[in-house]
Structures are given as C-alpha cells and as structure tokens.
Design a protein around this motif. Structure first.
Motif, PDB file in Angstrom:
ATOM      1  N   ARG A  55       0.879  -1.164   0.000  1.00  0.00           N
ATOM      2  CA  ARG A  55       0.000   0.000   0.000  1.00  0.00           C
ATOM      3  C   ARG A  55       0.923   1.222   0.000  1.00  0.00           C
ATOM      4  O   ARG A  55       1.229   1.790   1.029  1.00  0.00           O
ATOM      5  CB  ARG A  55      -0.904   0.001   1.226  1.00  0.00           C
ATOM      6  N   LYS A  60      -2.745   2.494  -8.896  1.00  0.00           N
ATOM      7  CA  LYS A  60      -2.875   1.122  -9.374  1.00  0.00           C
ATOM      8  C   LYS A  60      -3.960   1.077 -10.434  1.00  0.00           C
ATOM      9  O   LYS A  60      -4.970   1.764 -10.326  1.00  0.00           O
ATOM     10  CB  LYS A  60      -3.195   0.174  -8.224  1.00  0.00           C
ATOM     11  N   LEU A 132      -9.617   1.620  -7.478  1.00  0.00           N
ATOM     12  CA  LEU A 132      -9.943   2.588  -6.440  1.00  0.00           C
ATOM     13  C   LEU A 132      -9.775   2.024  -5.038  1.00  0.00           C
ATOM     14  O   LEU A 132      -9.449   2.764  -4.103  1.00  0.00           O
ATOM     15  CB  LEU A 132     -11.371   3.090  -6.621  1.00  0.00           C
ATOM     16  N   ASP A 133     -10.001   0.730  -4.881  1.00  0.00           N
ATOM     17  CA  ASP A 133      -9.881   0.108  -3.570  1.00  0.00           C
ATOM     18  C   ASP A 133      -9.523  -1.343  -3.776  1.00  0.00           C
ATOM     19  O   ASP A 133      -9.804  -1.916  -4.822  1.00  0.00           O
ATOM     20  CB  ASP A 133     -11.187   0.228  -2.793  1.00  0.00           C
ATOM     21  N   GLU A 134      -8.915  -1.941  -2.778  1.00  0.00           N
ATOM     22  CA  GLU A 134      -8.417  -3.298  -2.905  1.00  0.00           C
ATOM     23  C   GLU A 134      -8.654  -4.066  -1.612  1.00  0.00           C
ATOM     24  O   GLU A 134      -8.435  -3.521  -0.536  1.00  0.00           O
ATOM     25  CB  GLU A 134      -6.907  -3.189  -3.206  1.00  0.00           C
ATOM     26  N   ARG A 135      -9.103  -5.271  -1.742  1.00  0.00           N
ATOM     27  CA  ARG A 135      -9.317  -6.161  -0.587  1.00  0.00           C
ATOM     28  C   ARG A 135      -8.667  -7.492  -0.892  1.00  0.00           C
ATOM     29  O   ARG A 135      -8.670  -7.938  -2.041  1.00  0.00           O
ATOM     30  CB  ARG A 135     -10.807  -6.401  -0.330  1.00  0.00           C
TER      31      ARG A 135
END
Length: 137
Positions: A55, A60, A132-135
């Motif tokens: 992070r 990305k 936009l977001d990552e899990r």
C-alpha cells in the motif's frame, strides 16, 4: 491436491508470511506436514511464487490490451511482464487479450506505461481502469 493442500493455500493466499506452526494450528495438522505439503506444492508448480502486496499510495490500474489477430499473445505478455510497473499479466478471453495489473508511482508514470504499450507494434488498443480500492479475498 487434496482438501488439506487447499486449506494451506487459503492461509498462504491471505498472508504468505504465515509461519508453518500457525498454519498447522489453523488446519489441524503438524508443522512438519505443512512444511512438506508446501514444498511439494512448490515442486509440483502449484505454488509459483510468494509475493508482496503493498500500500504505497501509488496509482494502481488494470490496463486491458488488445493485440492483432496474428500475434503470439504469450510473447507479448512475457515482454510487458518485464516492465517495472507491471505486477501481473493475465491472458484473458473476451474483447481484450491481455490484462496488465500496474502499480505506477503517479498518473504520469501510468500514462507513460500506456504510451509504451501503444507503441508496441502488436498492440492494437488499450483500455485503462483505475483501481480505487483493494481487498484481499
């Protein structure tokens, strides 16, 4: 591969640094069994590599690439996989042929990568999707 191998892999996918003793506790076996299973999966090619997720605050993106019909997509994939910003290269079915998962320092670096891709004679077009977001799943 059996159910125990799949359980071990599930733990390693979330955190490849998980100690074998902790994995053994989670899956209900011994540390030696986990060690032997992991080594066996590495030798069999089931586990290709261990990697690091970061992070960094970087940009990305997924860059979807279409190549010309008469092109060996494997050769194109291998070449772009060497680019420093590229984390993963997937050959896919559908409208596009290859997807690059990119971790660029900023939007200018991402744009430079897209330009470099478009300059490749085999690449017809690109589509870019910012992540936009990552899990971790």
């Amino acid at each position: 591969m059996d159910d125990l191998d799949r359980e071990i892999l599930a733990v390693l996918r979330r955190d490849a640094r998980t100690p074998y003793t902790e994995i053994a506790d989670r899956v209900g076996t011994s540390e030696g069994t986990v060690r032997n299973r992991v080594e066996g999966m590495i030798e069999a090619g089931v586990i290709e590599r261990f990697t690091v997720a970061t992070r960094t605050g970087n940009v990305k993106a997924m860059v979807e690439v279409s190549v010309t019909v008469d092109v060996d997509t494997t050769a194109v994939s291998e070449r772009v996989a060497e680019w420093a910003e590229v984390d993963f290269v997937w050959q896919v079915s559908g409208e596009e042929d290859v997807v690059l998962v990119v971790d660029a320092a900023d939007t200018a670096a991402l744009n430079d990568l897209i330009t470099r891709a478009r300059e490749q004679p085999e690449i017809q077009s690109t589509k870019t999707r910012l992540i936009l977001d990552e899990r971790i799943g």
